[in-house]
Motif scaffolding. Structure first.
Motif, PDB file in Angstrom:
ATOM      1  N   CYS A   1       0.845  -1.189  -0.001  1.00 46.23           N
ATOM      2  CA  CYS A   1       0.073  -0.070  -0.059  1.00 46.23           C
ATOM      3  C   CYS A   1       0.833   1.074   0.024  1.00 46.23           C
ATOM      4  O   CYS A   1       0.998   2.126   1.066  1.00 46.23           O
ATOM      5  N   ASP A   2       1.570   1.367  -0.959  1.00 49.33           N
ATOM      6  CA  ASP A   2       2.403   2.499  -1.257  1.00 49.33           C
ATOM      7  C   ASP A   2       3.464   2.734  -0.332  1.00 49.33           C
ATOM      8  O   ASP A   2       3.934   3.864   0.125  1.00 49.33           O
ATOM      9  N   MET A   3       4.089   1.575   0.170  1.00 47.75           N
ATOM     10  CA  MET A   3       5.371   1.715   0.906  1.00 47.75           C
ATOM     11  C   MET A   3       6.550   0.901   0.591  1.00 47.75           C
ATOM     12  O   MET A   3       6.199  -0.139  -0.049  1.00 47.75           O
ATOM     13  N   VAL A   4       7.492   1.191   0.818  1.00 45.45           N
ATOM     14  CA  VAL A   4       8.830   0.175   0.507  1.00 45.45           C
ATOM     15  C   VAL A   4       8.907  -0.596   1.779  1.00 45.45           C
ATOM     16  O   VAL A   4       9.032  -0.002   2.800  1.00 45.45           O
ATOM     17  N   PRO A   5       9.201  -1.807   1.506  1.00 40.79           N
ATOM     18  CA  PRO A   5       9.325  -2.766   2.978  1.00 40.79           C
ATOM     19  C   PRO A   5      10.387  -2.284   3.698  1.00 40.79           C
ATOM     20  O   PRO A   5      11.625  -1.921   3.258  1.00 40.79           O
ATOM     21  N   SER A   6      10.100  -2.240   5.051  1.00 41.79           N
ATOM     22  CA  SER A   6      11.132  -1.762   6.026  1.00 41.79           C
ATOM     23  C   SER A   6      11.832  -2.998   6.604  1.00 41.79           C
ATOM     24  O   SER A   6      11.596  -3.993   6.146  1.00 41.79           O
ATOM     25  N   SER A   7      12.809  -2.678   7.383  1.00 45.69           N
ATOM     26  CA  SER A   7      13.514  -3.866   7.846  1.00 45.69           C
ATOM     27  C   SER A   7      12.865  -4.702   8.865  1.00 45.69           C
ATOM     28  O   SER A   7      13.094  -5.988   8.797  1.00 45.69           O
ATOM     29  N   HIS A   8      11.937  -3.983   9.550  1.00 43.47           N
ATOM     30  CA  HIS A   8      11.163  -4.592  10.689  1.00 43.47           C
ATOM     31  C   HIS A   8      10.175  -5.294   9.808  1.00 43.47           C
ATOM     32  O   HIS A   8       9.986  -6.736  10.026  1.00 43.47           O
ATOM     33  N   GLN A   9       9.501  -4.819   8.913  1.00 42.16           N
ATOM     34  CA  GLN A   9       8.514  -5.585   8.117  1.00 42.16           C
ATOM     35  C   GLN A   9       9.296  -6.986   7.447  1.00 42.16           C
ATOM     36  O   GLN A   9       8.587  -8.076   7.335  1.00 42.16           O
ATOM     37  N   ALA A  10      10.286  -6.749   6.745  1.00 40.16           N
ATOM     38  CA  ALA A  10      11.396  -7.950   6.268  1.00 40.16           C
ATOM     39  C   ALA A  10      11.287  -8.923   7.560  1.00 40.16           C
ATOM     40  O   ALA A  10      11.214 -10.290   7.016  1.00 40.16           O
ATOM     41  N   ARG A  11      11.675  -8.263   8.440  1.00 37.00           N
ATOM     42  CA  ARG A  11      12.259  -9.450   9.687  1.00 37.00           C
ATOM     43  C   ARG A  11      10.855 -10.278   9.704  1.00 37.00           C
ATOM     44  O   ARG A  11      10.815 -11.392  10.391  1.00 37.00           O
ATOM     45  N   MET A  12       9.653  -9.439  10.121  1.00 35.08           N
ATOM     46  CA  MET A  12       8.332 -10.134  10.495  1.00 35.08           C
ATOM     47  C   MET A  12       8.093 -11.212   9.474  1.00 35.08           C
ATOM     48  O   MET A  12       7.781 -12.442   9.710  1.00 35.08           O
TER      49      MET A  12
ATOM     50  N   LEU B   1       7.138  -7.572  -6.853  1.00 36.04           N
ATOM     51  CA  LEU B   1       6.617  -7.095  -8.150  1.00 36.04           C
ATOM     52  C   LEU B   1       6.834  -5.817  -8.502  1.00 36.04           C
ATOM     53  O   LEU B   1       6.572  -4.951  -7.830  1.00 36.04           O
ATOM     54  N   VAL B   2       7.320  -5.687  -9.701  1.00 39.45           N
ATOM     55  CA  VAL B   2       7.783  -4.183 -10.259  1.00 39.45           C
ATOM     56  C   VAL B   2       7.016  -4.070 -11.562  1.00 39.45           C
ATOM     57  O   VAL B   2       6.501  -5.059 -12.508  1.00 39.45           O
ATOM     58  N   LYS B   3       6.762  -2.983 -11.853  1.00 39.90           N
ATOM     59  CA  LYS B   3       5.986  -2.532 -13.214  1.00 39.90           C
ATOM     60  C   LYS B   3       7.137  -2.032 -14.332  1.00 39.90           C
ATOM     61  O   LYS B   3       6.778  -2.265 -15.438  1.00 39.90           O
ATOM     62  N   ASP B   4       8.160  -1.743 -13.974  1.00 40.73           N
ATOM     63  CA  ASP B   4       9.247  -1.520 -14.924  1.00 40.73           C
ATOM     64  C   ASP B   4      10.699  -1.484 -14.239  1.00 40.73           C
ATOM     65  O   ASP B   4      10.785  -1.684 -13.059  1.00 40.73           O
ATOM     66  N   LYS B   5      11.738  -1.351 -15.043  1.00 40.31           N
ATOM     67  CA  LYS B   5      12.963  -1.247 -14.501  1.00 40.31           C
ATOM     68  C   LYS B   5      13.121  -0.213 -13.465  1.00 40.31           C
ATOM     69  O   LYS B   5      14.046  -0.180 -12.648  1.00 40.31           O
ATOM     70  N   ARG B   6      12.722   0.829 -13.835  1.00 40.94           N
ATOM     71  CA  ARG B   6      13.019   2.174 -12.944  1.00 40.94           C
ATOM     72  C   ARG B   6      12.402   1.910 -11.466  1.00 40.94           C
ATOM     73  O   ARG B   6      13.208   2.236 -10.594  1.00 40.94           O
ATOM     74  N   GLN B   7      11.390   1.533 -11.505  1.00 40.80           N
ATOM     75  CA  GLN B   7      10.732   1.088 -10.192  1.00 40.80           C
ATOM     76  C   GLN B   7      11.645  -0.015  -9.265  1.00 40.80           C
ATOM     77  O   GLN B   7      11.972  -0.032  -8.388  1.00 40.80           O
ATOM     78  N   ALA B   8      11.993  -1.135 -10.163  1.00 42.54           N
ATOM     79  CA  ALA B   8      12.811  -1.874  -9.707  1.00 42.54           C
ATOM     80  C   ALA B   8      14.164  -1.369  -9.103  1.00 42.54           C
ATOM     81  O   ALA B   8      14.798  -1.850  -7.889  1.00 42.54           O
ATOM     82  N   ARG B   9      14.907  -0.655  -9.752  1.00 40.65           N
ATOM     83  CA  ARG B   9      16.141  -0.106  -9.277  1.00 40.65           C
ATOM     84  C   ARG B   9      15.969   0.841  -7.989  1.00 40.65           C
ATOM     85  O   ARG B   9      16.748   1.014  -7.257  1.00 40.65           O
ATOM     86  N   ARG B  10      14.666   1.642  -7.950  1.00 36.60           N
ATOM     87  CA  ARG B  10      14.183   2.210  -6.874  1.00 36.60           C
ATOM     88  C   ARG B  10      14.042   1.366  -5.671  1.00 36.60           C
ATOM     89  O   ARG B  10      14.786   1.588  -4.556  1.00 36.60           O
ATOM     90  N   ILE B  11      13.298   0.103  -5.663  1.00 37.13           N
ATOM     91  CA  ILE B  11      13.352  -0.752  -4.793  1.00 37.13           C
ATOM     92  C   ILE B  11      14.581  -1.331  -4.343  1.00 37.13           C
ATOM     93  O   ILE B  11      14.857  -1.745  -3.205  1.00 37.13           O
ATOM     94  N   LEU B  12      15.367  -1.576  -5.268  1.00 37.52           N
ATOM     95  CA  LEU B  12      16.725  -2.340  -5.040  1.00 37.52           C
ATOM     96  C   LEU B  12      17.868  -1.326  -4.219  1.00 37.52           C
ATOM     97  O   LEU B  12      18.062  -1.865  -3.221  1.00 37.52           O
ATOM     98  N   SER B  13      17.588   0.007  -4.266  1.00 35.59           N
ATOM     99  CA  SER B  13      18.489   0.947  -3.679  1.00 35.59           C
ATOM    100  C   SER B  13      17.964   0.953  -2.111  1.00 35.59           C
ATOM    101  O   SER B  13      18.665   1.242  -1.418  1.00 35.59           O
ATOM    102  N   GLU B  14      16.511   0.804  -2.103  1.00 35.07           N
ATOM    103  CA  GLU B  14      15.858   1.436  -0.750  1.00 35.07           C
ATOM    104  C   GLU B  14      15.812   0.079   0.064  1.00 35.07           C
ATOM    105  O   GLU B  14      15.925   0.271   1.427  1.00 35.07           O
ATOM    106  N   CYS B  15      15.612  -1.038  -0.520  1.00 36.33           N
ATOM    107  CA  CYS B  15      15.313  -2.327   0.429  1.00 36.33           C
ATOM    108  C   CYS B  15      16.063  -3.434   0.254  1.00 36.33           C
ATOM    109  O   CYS B  15      15.642  -4.460   1.205  1.00 36.33           O
ATOM    110  N   LEU B  16      16.914  -3.550  -0.618  1.00 37.84           N
ATOM    111  CA  LEU B  16      17.619  -4.901  -0.949  1.00 37.84           C
ATOM    112  C   LEU B  16      18.280  -5.310   0.225  1.00 37.84           C
ATOM    113  O   LEU B  16      18.217  -6.649   0.735  1.00 37.84           O
ATOM    114  N   PRO B  17      19.105  -4.589   1.189  1.00 36.31           N
ATOM    115  CA  PRO B  17      19.865  -4.887   2.178  1.00 36.31           C
ATOM    116  C   PRO B  17      18.937  -5.341   3.262  1.00 36.31           C
ATOM    117  O   PRO B  17      19.273  -6.452   3.844  1.00 36.31           O
ATOM    118  N   ASP B  18      17.787  -4.841   3.422  1.00 35.70           N
ATOM    119  CA  ASP B  18      16.742  -5.452   4.609  1.00 35.70           C
ATOM    120  C   ASP B  18      16.425  -6.727   4.146  1.00 35.70           C
ATOM    121  O   ASP B  18      16.326  -7.414   5.132  1.00 35.70           O
TER     122      ASP B  18
END
Length: 318
Positions: free
Chosen positions: A206-217, A230-247
Motif C-alpha cells: 500500500c504505497d510503502m517500500v518494505p522496511s527492515s522490521h517488515q522484512a524480519r516479520m 513485483l515491479v512494473k518497470d526497470k526504473r521502479q525495480a532500481r528504486r526498490i533495489l536501492s531502498e530495500c535490498l539490504p533489509d
C-alpha cells in the motif's frame, strides 16, 4: 552510610514496575479497541449493500471477500462523522482511548470524530498478529490511494503487515511471499495460489517500500528462503533495489523480482480470459532483484521452472 538508601532503591524499583504495568495495560487496551473496530468495519461492509467499498470489491472480481466466512477481515468505514466512535463508547471505551488508538481525531470544535470515513479497511498486524492499526483504501481516478493509522503506542506502519495472518497456512507450506503494492493484486495472487498448490502468498504494501522490521516479520513467518518483489518497470525495480535490498537480504537468501506492465497487474489478469494461467506463468519467471543494478536492456532471466498449466499443480496446502 545512608541507611535510607535500600528503601529508596526498593521504592524506585516498585515505581518502575508500576509504570511498566500501567503501560502494558494501556497497550492491551489499545489492541482491544482495534479488534472491536475491526469487527465493526467488517459488519458495516457486510451490512451496507450500497457501500462504495463493496462495489469496489465486486468490480475487482473478489466478491468472495463479502462471504461472512472469508478469512480476510476486510471491512468498511462508513461515511459518518462518529458512527465508529459512538459504537466504541457503547462498548466501554473512553474517547481518549479511541484517539490514542488512532481511530478518532479532534475536529475544529474539539469533538472526537471518526478518523476513517468511506474507505475499504484493511487491518494491519504486528509480529504477534494482533491488529494494531488499519490502512484505508479509496479508489481514485486512476489508482487507489491510501490512508493509515498514525503512529501510536502500539502501532508503526513500518512495523506492521497486511495479509500475513490470512495466509499463514500458505506460508507454513513453503509459499513464496510476493510483495505487491495494491491489495487487489495480493488477493489475485492468493486466489491463484490456492488453485495451484499453494505456491505463493500476496503481501500488499500500500504505497510503502518494505522496511527492515517488515522484512524480519515476514522472514520469521516464512518457511522458504525466497521473497519476490513485483515491479512494473526497470526504473521502479532500481528504486526498490536501492531502498530495500539490504533489509530483505538479511531475512531471505534469495530476493527475486518479477516484472509486469501496469496494464497487466495480477488483479487485471485475474479477470481476463486465461488470465490466471498468464499470471501463473509470469510468476514463475523471476530474476534476482540485484540484476537491475545493470542498465542494459537485455539480461537473461534467472533459472526458473518451465511454465506449465496451473491444473498440473496440487498440494497439501489447498
Amino acid at each position: 552510610m545512608d541507611h535510607l538508601e535500600p528503601w529508596r532503591k526498593a521504592s524506585e524499583s516498585s515505581s518502575v514496575r508500576e509504570t511498566a504495568r500501567l503501560e502494558e495495560s494501556r497497550r492491551a487496551r489499545l489492541v482491544e479497541v482495534n479488534g472491536v473496530a475491526a469487527q465493526f468495519y467488517r459488519r458495516e461492509l457486510l451490512r451496507d449493500k450500497r457501500a462504495p467499498a463493496r462495489q469496489y470489491i465486486e468490480s475487482a472480481g473478489v466478491a468472495e471477500l463479502l462471504d461472512p466466512g472469508s478469512h480476510w477481515s476486510v471491512g468498511y468505514a462508513p461515511d459518518s462523522r462518529s458512527r465508529l466512535t459512538n459504537h466504541l463508547r457503547s462498548r466501554g471505551f473512553d474517547l481518549a482511548t479511541v484517539r490514542d488508538a488512532g481511530l478518532g481525531s479532534l475536529d475544529a470544535d474539539g469533538r472526537t470524530v471518526d478518523r476513517f470515513r468511506d474507505q475499504l479497511m484493511l487491518p494491519a498486524r504486528n509480529y504477534r498478529l494482533q491488529i494494531t492499526g488499519f490502512v484505508g483504501v479509496r479508489q481514485g481516478d486512476k489508482s487507489p490511494y491510501y490512508t493509515a493509522t498514525p503512529t501510536t503506542l502500539i502501532h508503526r506502519r513500518s512495523s506492521s503487515l497486511i495479509g500475513l495472518a490470512e495466509q499463514l497456512d500458505l506460508l507454513d507450506c513453503e509459499a513464496t511471499p510476493i510483495l505487491v503494492n495494491d491489495p487487489l493484486d495480493a488477493l489475485a495472487i492468493e486466489c491463484l495460489s490456492r488453485l495451484s498448490g499453494g505456491r505463493w502468498a500476496g503481501i500488499p504494501l500500500c504505497d510503502m517500500v518494505p522496511s527492515s522490521h517488515q522484512a524480519r516479520m515476514l522472514g520469521l513467518r516464512t518457511v522458504t528462503d525466497t521473497v519476490v518483489v513485483l515491479v512494473k518497470d526497470k526504473r521502479q525495480a532500481r528504486r526498490i533495489l536501492s531502498e530495500c535490498l539490504p533489509d530483505l537480504s538479511r531475512s531471505f537468501r534469495r530476493v527475486q523480482a518479477v516484472e509486469l506492465p501496469s496494464a497487466e497487474t495480477p488483479a487485471v489478469l485475474a479477470q481476463a480470459p486465461n488470465g490466471l494461467q498468464r499470471l501463473h506463468d509470469a510468476l514463475l519467471l523471476t530474476r534476482p532483484l540485484s540484476d537491475y543494478q545493470s542498465h542494459r536492456r537485455e539480461r537473461s532471466r534467472a533459472a526458473s521452472p518451465t511454465a506449465v498449466s496451473i491444473e498440473d499443480h496440487s498440494g497439501p496446502c489447498l
